[in-house]
Design a protein around this motif. Structure first.
Motif, PDB file in Angstrom:
ATOM      1  N   VAL A  17     -32.546  31.016 -19.073  1.00 39.27           N
ATOM      2  CA  VAL A  17     -31.994  29.674 -19.207  1.00 39.27           C
ATOM      3  C   VAL A  17     -30.504  29.780 -19.460  1.00 39.27           C
ATOM      4  CG1 VAL A  17     -31.984  27.573 -20.604  1.00 39.27           C
ATOM      5  CG2 VAL A  17     -34.136  28.716 -20.090  1.00 39.27           C
ATOM      6  N   GLN A  18     -29.685  29.161 -18.604  1.00 43.65           N
ATOM      7  CA  GLN A  18     -28.245  29.153 -18.800  1.00 43.65           C
ATOM      8  C   GLN A  18     -27.836  27.828 -19.414  1.00 43.65           C
ATOM      9  OE1 GLN A  18     -26.287  29.896 -15.092  1.00 43.65           O
ATOM     10  NE2 GLN A  18     -25.946  32.007 -15.704  1.00 43.65           N
ATOM     11  N   LEU A  19     -26.964  27.912 -20.383  1.00 39.23           N
ATOM     12  CA  LEU A  19     -26.439  26.695 -20.979  1.00 39.23           C
ATOM     13  C   LEU A  19     -25.432  26.076 -20.029  1.00 39.23           C
ATOM     14  CD1 LEU A  19     -25.856  28.016 -24.583  1.00 39.23           C
ATOM     15  CD2 LEU A  19     -27.678  26.515 -23.810  1.00 39.23           C
ATOM     16  N   ASP A  20     -25.411  24.762 -19.979  1.00 39.54           N
ATOM     17  CA  ASP A  20     -24.405  24.092 -19.175  1.00 39.54           C
ATOM     18  C   ASP A  20     -23.045  24.291 -19.800  1.00 39.54           C
ATOM     19  OD1 ASP A  20     -26.170  23.077 -17.321  1.00 39.54           O
ATOM     20  OD2 ASP A  20     -26.504  21.224 -18.441  1.00 39.54           O
ATOM     21  N   ALA A  21     -22.045  24.308 -18.954  1.00 40.28           N
ATOM     22  CA  ALA A  21     -20.681  24.357 -19.447  1.00 40.28           C
ATOM     23  C   ALA A  21     -20.382  23.052 -20.167  1.00 40.28           C
ATOM     24  CB  ALA A  21     -19.734  24.547 -18.271  1.00 40.28           C
ATOM     25  N   GLN A  22     -19.573  23.120 -21.185  1.00 41.74           N
ATOM     26  CA  GLN A  22     -19.210  21.925 -21.942  1.00 41.74           C
ATOM     27  C   GLN A  22     -17.715  21.972 -22.235  1.00 41.74           C
ATOM     28  OE1 GLN A  22     -21.376  19.456 -22.770  1.00 41.74           O
ATOM     29  NE2 GLN A  22     -23.137  20.525 -21.950  1.00 41.74           N
ATOM     30  N   SER A  23     -17.011  20.927 -21.872  1.00 37.99           N
ATOM     31  CA  SER A  23     -15.570  20.825 -22.113  1.00 37.99           C
ATOM     32  C   SER A  23     -15.260  19.469 -22.720  1.00 37.99           C
ATOM     33  CB  SER A  23     -14.789  20.937 -20.797  1.00 37.99           C
ATOM     34  OG  SER A  23     -15.085  22.112 -20.115  1.00 37.99           O
ATOM     35  N   ALA A  24     -14.192  19.416 -23.524  1.00 37.77           N
ATOM     36  CA  ALA A  24     -13.751  18.146 -24.106  1.00 37.77           C
ATOM     37  C   ALA A  24     -12.244  18.191 -24.324  1.00 37.77           C
ATOM     38  CB  ALA A  24     -14.456  17.873 -25.427  1.00 37.77           C
ATOM     39  N   VAL A  25     -11.602  17.036 -24.111  1.00 38.76           N
ATOM     40  CA  VAL A  25     -10.157  16.905 -24.313  1.00 38.76           C
ATOM     41  C   VAL A  25      -9.903  15.704 -25.216  1.00 38.76           C
ATOM     42  CG1 VAL A  25      -7.931  16.492 -23.193  1.00 38.76           C
ATOM     43  CG2 VAL A  25      -9.660  17.888 -22.044  1.00 38.76           C
ATOM     44  N   TYR A  26      -9.094  15.919 -26.240  1.00 39.98           N
ATOM     45  CA  TYR A  26      -8.672  14.850 -27.158  1.00 39.98           C
ATOM     46  C   TYR A  26      -7.173  14.652 -27.030  1.00 39.98           C
ATOM     47  CZ  TYR A  26     -13.030  14.296 -29.665  1.00 39.98           C
ATOM     48  OH  TYR A  26     -14.331  13.994 -30.000  1.00 39.98           O
ATOM     49  N   TYR A  27      -6.731  13.424 -27.293  1.00 38.80           N
ATOM     50  CA  TYR A  27      -5.314  13.088 -27.214  1.00 38.80           C
ATOM     51  C   TYR A  27      -4.957  12.172 -28.384  1.00 38.80           C
ATOM     52  CZ  TYR A  27      -0.981  10.971 -25.533  1.00 38.80           C
ATOM     53  OH  TYR A  27       0.308  10.527 -25.425  1.00 38.80           O
ATOM     54  N   CYS A  28      -3.790  12.405 -28.973  1.00 45.47           N
ATOM     55  CA  CYS A  28      -3.284  11.546 -30.048  1.00 45.47           C
ATOM     56  C   CYS A  28      -2.034  10.839 -29.537  1.00 45.47           C
ATOM     57  CB  CYS A  28      -2.962  12.379 -31.288  1.00 45.47           C
ATOM     58  SG  CYS A  28      -2.234  11.393 -32.614  1.00 45.47           S
ATOM     59  N   SER A  29      -2.135   9.533 -29.322  1.00 49.85           N
ATOM     60  CA  SER A  29      -0.994   8.774 -28.798  1.00 49.85           C
ATOM     61  C   SER A  29       0.116   8.630 -29.838  1.00 49.85           C
ATOM     62  CB  SER A  29      -1.441   7.404 -28.287  1.00 49.85           C
ATOM     63  OG  SER A  29      -2.029   6.663 -29.337  1.00 49.85           O
ATOM     64  N   ASN A  30      -0.220   8.743 -31.122  1.00 45.05           N
ATOM     65  CA  ASN A  30       0.805   8.648 -32.170  1.00 45.05           C
ATOM     66  C   ASN A  30       1.800   9.800 -32.101  1.00 45.05           C
ATOM     67  OD1 ASN A  30      -0.517   6.408 -33.124  1.00 45.05           O
ATOM     68  ND2 ASN A  30      -1.493   7.470 -34.823  1.00 45.05           N
ATOM     69  N   TYR A  38     -13.296  24.495 -23.926  1.00 45.61           N
ATOM     70  CA  TYR A  38     -14.199  24.682 -22.791  1.00 45.61           C
ATOM     71  C   TYR A  38     -15.110  25.868 -23.087  1.00 45.61           C
ATOM     72  CZ  TYR A  38     -10.925  28.344 -21.431  1.00 45.61           C
ATOM     73  OH  TYR A  38     -10.116  29.461 -21.422  1.00 45.61           O
ATOM     74  N   ASN A  39     -16.134  26.051 -22.280  1.00 46.27           N
ATOM     75  CA  ASN A  39     -17.153  27.089 -22.482  1.00 46.27           C
ATOM     76  C   ASN A  39     -17.892  26.919 -23.804  1.00 46.27           C
ATOM     77  OD1 ASN A  39     -16.881  28.447 -20.053  1.00 46.27           O
ATOM     78  ND2 ASN A  39     -15.401  29.901 -20.837  1.00 46.27           N
ATOM     79  N   SER A  40     -17.997  25.708 -24.283  1.00 49.76           N
ATOM     80  CA  SER A  40     -18.725  25.455 -25.527  1.00 49.76           C
ATOM     81  C   SER A  40     -20.226  25.424 -25.258  1.00 49.76           C
ATOM     82  CB  SER A  40     -18.278  24.126 -26.142  1.00 49.76           C
ATOM     83  OG  SER A  40     -16.913  24.175 -26.468  1.00 49.76           O
ATOM     84  N   GLU A  41     -21.008  25.675 -26.298  1.00 50.75           N
ATOM     85  CA  GLU A  41     -22.456  25.730 -26.147  1.00 50.75           C
ATOM     86  C   GLU A  41     -23.116  24.365 -26.062  1.00 50.75           C
ATOM     87  OE1 GLU A  41     -24.226  28.198 -29.088  1.00 50.75           O
ATOM     88  OE2 GLU A  41     -23.082  29.946 -28.490  1.00 50.75           O
TER      89      GLU A  41
END
Length: 125
Positions: A17-30, A38-41
């Motif tokens: 069983v392979q885990l799906d790739a997981q990525s996330a991007v956050y931004y602070c407008s202030n 990326y490559n998170s479990e």
């Protein structure tokens, strides 16, 4: 013997069983800072990591910009709009780095960005 067979079967199943790739991007407008992972479990791990990295980079109120479970190349582009506000766009899950870069650039332009730069690239497996 049956216990041994069950253990081998379970280990084989888990390793296949392979885990799906997981990525996330956050931004602070202030502060204009961002953080990404990326490559998170898991989605939660990617979100927590991206949030934390935005804080470490100087963000005070990070907001999720985008996330994905697509594997492949990703790119983050930054441009500015007509009032000099940052425009940040992310592309996830492309077969090649060039494809991810070009898609992120096009999406940034469509979102009103000019002076567009590819700031980050990754390959999420």
């Amino acid at each position: 013997m049956l216990n041994h067979f069950l253990i081998v079967a379970i280990v084989s199943l888990i390793s296949s069983v392979q885990l799906d790739a997981q990525s996330a991007v956050y931004y602070c407008s202030n502060t204009g800072t961002y953080g990404f992972c990326y490559n998170s479990e898991s989605e939660m791990a990617a979100r927590e990591c991206g949030y934390y990295r935005c804080i470490v980079n100087g963000g005070t109120q990070p907001v999720i910009k985008d996330y994905s479970s697509k594997s492949g190349y990703g790119a983050l582009c930054i441009g500015t709009d007509y009032v000099d506000t940052k425009v940040i766009v992310v592309a996830f899950g492309y077969t090649t780095r060039d494809e991810a870069d070009e898609t992120a650039r096009q999406n940034c332009e469509e979102a009103g960005g000019c002076k567009i730069r590819v700031k980050e690239q990754w390959n999420d497996q």
